[in-house]
Write an enzyme that holds these catalytic residues in place. Structure first.
Site, short mmCIF file in Angstrom:
data_model
loop_
_atom_site.label_atom_id
_atom_site.label_comp_id
_atom_site.label_asym_id
_atom_site.label_seq_id
_atom_site.Cartn_x
_atom_site.Cartn_y
_atom_site.Cartn_z
N LYS A 1 0.82 -1.22 0.00
CA LYS A 1 0.00 0.00 0.00
C LYS A 1 0.85 1.26 0.00
CE LYS A 1 -4.41 -1.71 1.59
NZ LYS A 1 -5.37 -1.85 2.67
N ARG B 1 -3.57 -10.10 4.76
CA ARG B 1 -4.05 -10.05 3.36
C ARG B 1 -2.91 -9.51 2.51
NH1 ARG B 1 -6.28 -6.37 0.00
NH2 ARG B 1 -7.92 -7.05 -1.41
C1 7PJ Z 1 -8.19 -4.21 2.04
C2 7PJ Z 1 -9.26 -4.97 1.60
C3 7PJ Z 1 -7.81 -4.27 3.42
C4 7PJ Z 1 -9.62 -5.82 3.71
C5 7PJ Z 1 -8.44 -3.85 -0.04
C6 7PJ Z 1 -5.53 -3.14 -1.63
C7 7PJ Z 1 -6.73 -2.27 -1.63
N1 7PJ Z 1 -9.98 -5.78 2.43
N2 7PJ Z 1 -9.41 -4.74 0.30
N3 7PJ Z 1 -8.57 -5.09 4.20
N4 7PJ Z 1 -7.67 -3.53 0.98
N5 7PJ Z 1 -10.30 -6.59 4.57
O1 7PJ Z 1 -5.60 -4.32 -1.92
O2 7PJ Z 1 -4.44 -2.61 -1.37
O3 7PJ Z 1 -6.89 -3.61 3.91
S1 7PJ Z 1 -8.26 -3.21 -1.66
#
Ligand code: 7PJ
Length: 265
Positions: A204, A238
């Site tokens: 990020k 994640r």
């Molecule tokens: C997140 C997400 C996060 C959860 C995205 C990216 C942006 N879902 N979906 N947590 N970020 N739960 O993949 O950098 O931080 S989209």
């Protein structure tokens, strides 16, 4: 949790995985590298992203979920805020809902309750189109925790069992670098709620700001953040770079498993 974007405009994969074949190969590679969950998203939530229709989102994710479900044992998570997509995804084989909007859409909490699957509730200030314009908090750690606990309460009132709820502070979603750092440092405050905590920091912009690197070169910075998240009590990471994160996890686990307080050498 390995990230599988099936959006033409997602910031990191740049649309490379929007075709079914490529999506499947990428998912298989992440499973081979040690992913326990594959998170499939058909709507980009990066800053500035515009919403997509339900029909478009369904067209992007359902074939990928069906194909993955028939080929792999892995748990499949659907990254969506729309109740209709949640239902179709679970019918196609998803076993977990990941909602950056924390089930605030009308009918979303009731849908997850009816589907009987676990859910990750994420904090976001504002909406993706404008959330990075001027994020403001008096006390970001307390406000994020209180928001998530309130969402958990209302999800439980809608019929979702307590042990089906995960929380996520939502790094980068309506947060400055200072806010993100405070949340990472104070992760134990969120973990003390007793809900499993998911952390998504991989590649990020906060990593970009700290290292000065472009998205593809943020792996090392992301691993440092991943280990800090583990140390703070995160239970699910994640990530884009599954093999590298598995290695970091092994090292962290080995040191942790000897138990006791930190030793002085
Ligand atoms: C997140 C997400 C996060 C959860 C995205 C990216 C942006 N879902 N979906 N947590 N970020 N739960 O993949 O950098 O931080 S989209």
């Amino acid at each position: 949790m390995g990230i599988l974007n099936v959006t033409p405009d997602s910031f990191s994969d740049g649309g490379r995985f929007d075709r079914l074949d490529a999506a499947l190969r990428h998912a298989e590679a992440m499973c081979g590298a040690g992913a326990d969950i594959i998170d499939i998203g058909g709507e980009s939530t990066r800053p500035g992203a515009v919403p997509v229709s339900e029909a478009e989102e369904l067209q992007r994710v359902v074939p990928v979920i069906e194909a993955l479900h028939s080929r792999l044992e892995v748990e499949i998570s659907i990254d969506t805020s729309k109740p209709g997509v949640m239902r179709a995804a679970v019918e196609a084989g998803a076993g977990l809902v990941n909602d950056v909007n924390a089930l605030r859409a009308p009918g979303a909490a009731e849908m997850v309750a009816a589907l009987g699957v676990p859910v990750c509730l994420m904090h976001m200030q504002g909406e993706p189109r404008t959330m990075q314009q001027s994020p403001r908090y008096d006390d970001v750690v307390t406000e994020v925790r209180d928001f998530l606990l309130a969402r958990a309460e209302s999800c439980m009132a809608a019929g979702i069992p307590r042990d089906h709820i995960w929380l996520d502070p939502g790094f980068g979603f309506g947060k400055t670098l200072a806010h993100n750092l405070a949340l990472l440092r104070s992760l134990p405050t969120l973990c003390e709620t007793g809900f499993p905590v998911l952390v998504g920091i991989s590649r990020k912009s906060m990593i970009g700001m700290l290292t000065g690197r472009e998205v593809a070169d943020r792996v090392a910075g992301s691993l440092a953040a991943a280990v800090l998240a583990l140390e703070g009590g995160a239970r699910i990471l994640r990530v884009h770079d599954v093999a590298e994160t598995r290695d970091a996890l092994r090292v962290w686990e080995a040191v942790r498993s000897i138990g006791g307080p930190p030793e002085r050498v």
